[in-house]
Design a protein around this motif. Sequence first.
Motif, mmCIF file in Angstrom:
data_model
loop_
_atom_site.group_PDB
_atom_site.id
_atom_site.type_symbol
_atom_site.label_atom_id
_atom_site.label_comp_id
_atom_site.label_asym_id
_atom_site.label_seq_id
_atom_site.Cartn_x
_atom_site.Cartn_y
_atom_site.Cartn_z
ATOM 1 N N UNK A 170 3.020 -19.411 11.249
ATOM 2 C CA UNK A 170 3.062 -18.476 9.934
ATOM 3 C C UNK A 170 1.838 -17.541 9.872
ATOM 4 N N UNK A 171 0.642 -18.092 10.384
ATOM 5 C CA UNK A 171 -0.535 -17.010 10.545
ATOM 6 C C UNK A 171 -0.050 -15.892 11.379
ATOM 7 N N UNK A 172 0.452 -15.909 12.497
ATOM 8 C CA UNK A 172 0.975 -15.097 13.204
ATOM 9 C C UNK A 172 2.010 -14.193 12.733
ATOM 10 N N UNK A 173 2.888 -14.841 12.077
ATOM 11 C CA UNK A 173 4.055 -13.874 11.450
ATOM 12 C C UNK A 173 3.256 -12.932 10.290
ATOM 13 N N UNK A 174 2.472 -13.345 9.688
ATOM 14 C CA UNK A 174 1.746 -12.714 8.559
ATOM 15 C C UNK A 174 0.928 -11.651 9.035
ATOM 16 N N UNK A 175 0.105 -11.878 10.346
ATOM 17 C CA UNK A 175 -0.815 -11.123 10.720
ATOM 18 C C UNK A 175 -0.130 -10.160 11.506
ATOM 19 N N UNK A 178 1.158 -7.135 9.275
ATOM 20 C CA UNK A 178 0.017 -6.285 8.557
ATOM 21 C C UNK A 178 -0.852 -6.871 7.666
ATOM 22 N N UNK A 179 -0.809 -8.078 7.336
ATOM 23 C CA UNK A 179 -1.590 -8.844 6.603
ATOM 24 C C UNK A 179 -2.919 -8.993 7.526
ATOM 25 N N UNK A 180 -4.092 -8.844 6.689
ATOM 26 C CA UNK A 180 -5.470 -9.009 7.411
ATOM 27 C C UNK A 180 -6.070 -10.390 7.048
ATOM 28 N N UNK A 181 -6.691 -10.836 7.952
ATOM 29 C CA UNK A 181 -7.523 -12.127 7.684
ATOM 30 C C UNK A 181 -6.673 -12.996 7.213
ATOM 31 N N UNK A 182 -5.387 -13.642 7.725
ATOM 32 C CA UNK A 182 -4.627 -14.577 7.103
ATOM 33 C C UNK A 182 -5.450 -16.057 7.530
ATOM 34 N N UNK A 183 -5.683 -16.425 6.035
ATOM 35 C CA UNK A 183 -6.359 -17.947 6.087
ATOM 36 C C UNK A 183 -5.204 -18.998 5.869
ATOM 37 N N UNK A 238 -3.937 -10.993 2.894
ATOM 38 C CA UNK A 238 -4.271 -9.633 2.176
ATOM 39 C C UNK A 238 -3.915 -8.453 2.891
ATOM 40 N N UNK A 239 -2.877 -7.811 1.901
ATOM 41 C CA UNK A 239 -2.656 -6.300 2.552
ATOM 42 C C UNK A 239 -3.706 -5.240 2.600
#
Length: 239
Positions: A170-175, A178-183, A238-239
Motif C-alpha cells: 500500500x505504501x508503494x502504491x500511494x508513493x 505521487x503521495x509524499x511521505x506515506x506513513x 499527502x499530495x
Amino acid sequence: MSRRDEGDDHESLMYFDFFNHFRSPPETVKQHQSPFLKYYEGCENVLSIGCGRGEFLEELGQRGIGAYGIDIDDEMVDYGNKRGLKVYKADALEHLRGLDDNSLGGVFTDDFVEHLDTAYLIKLIRLCARKLEKGRYMVNVTVNPLSWAAYSGIYLLDPTHKRPIHPKSMQFYMSSAGFSNVDIELITFRDGGGRLKKVEIKPNMDADAKRIADTFNHNVDLLNEAVFGPENYAAIGKK
C-alpha cells in the motif's frame, strides 16, 4: 462498501444486515476513526469512498468540515441519506473520473480497499492523487494481514473481500501515485486479552532458570506480534 461489479454478491448476501451484524457499533467505529479527523481540519469537499453507515461523515460534519460519501450498496446510501448525510450511489472510479482535477479537499476510506482487485486499487489511488488539491491527504484504513488473528477473523469473515494488502505494498502504491511521505500507522483495538502470557521473572531465580525464562518470554513476544499484532493499519499520504 466495494465495487459495482460486486453488487450481485451484496444483494444475495443482504450485505447491509451482514455488515451491521459483524461491524462494531457506530460509536465504537467513530472512536477508531477519530484520530484521522486531524488530516481534514479546515478542508472542504472531502470524499469518503465506500462510506458505509457514514460514521466518518458524521464526525466531519460535526466539526464543520464539508464532506460527502459514495457507496454502491443501496441500503447504505439510503441509511446515510436518512441521517441527513450527503451520500450517493456510485462506483468509485466512475465518480472520480467525473471530477475536476485538484478539486477534492481530502479522501478517506475504511474497510474498503480490501474489497478491490489490485488493478482497480492502483487506478483508484492514482485518480485520487489527481483529484486532490495540493497539500491534502488520502487516508486508507484496512485490515493488517501481518496479524494472523486479524486475517483469520476480520478479513476471512467477509466473503466480499478480494485480497488483503500488505502495508508495504500500500505504501508503494500511494508513493508511486505521487503521495509524499506515506506513513503506515498500526491500529490496535484489543485490550490485551487473548495474548499468550509470559513467565514471571522472580528475584530468587537462579541464572539458568532466568535465562530459560528470558528466552521463553522473547519467543512469546514474537508469537504475540505475529498472531495478535495490530488488527488494522492506516496508510496516510499527502499530495
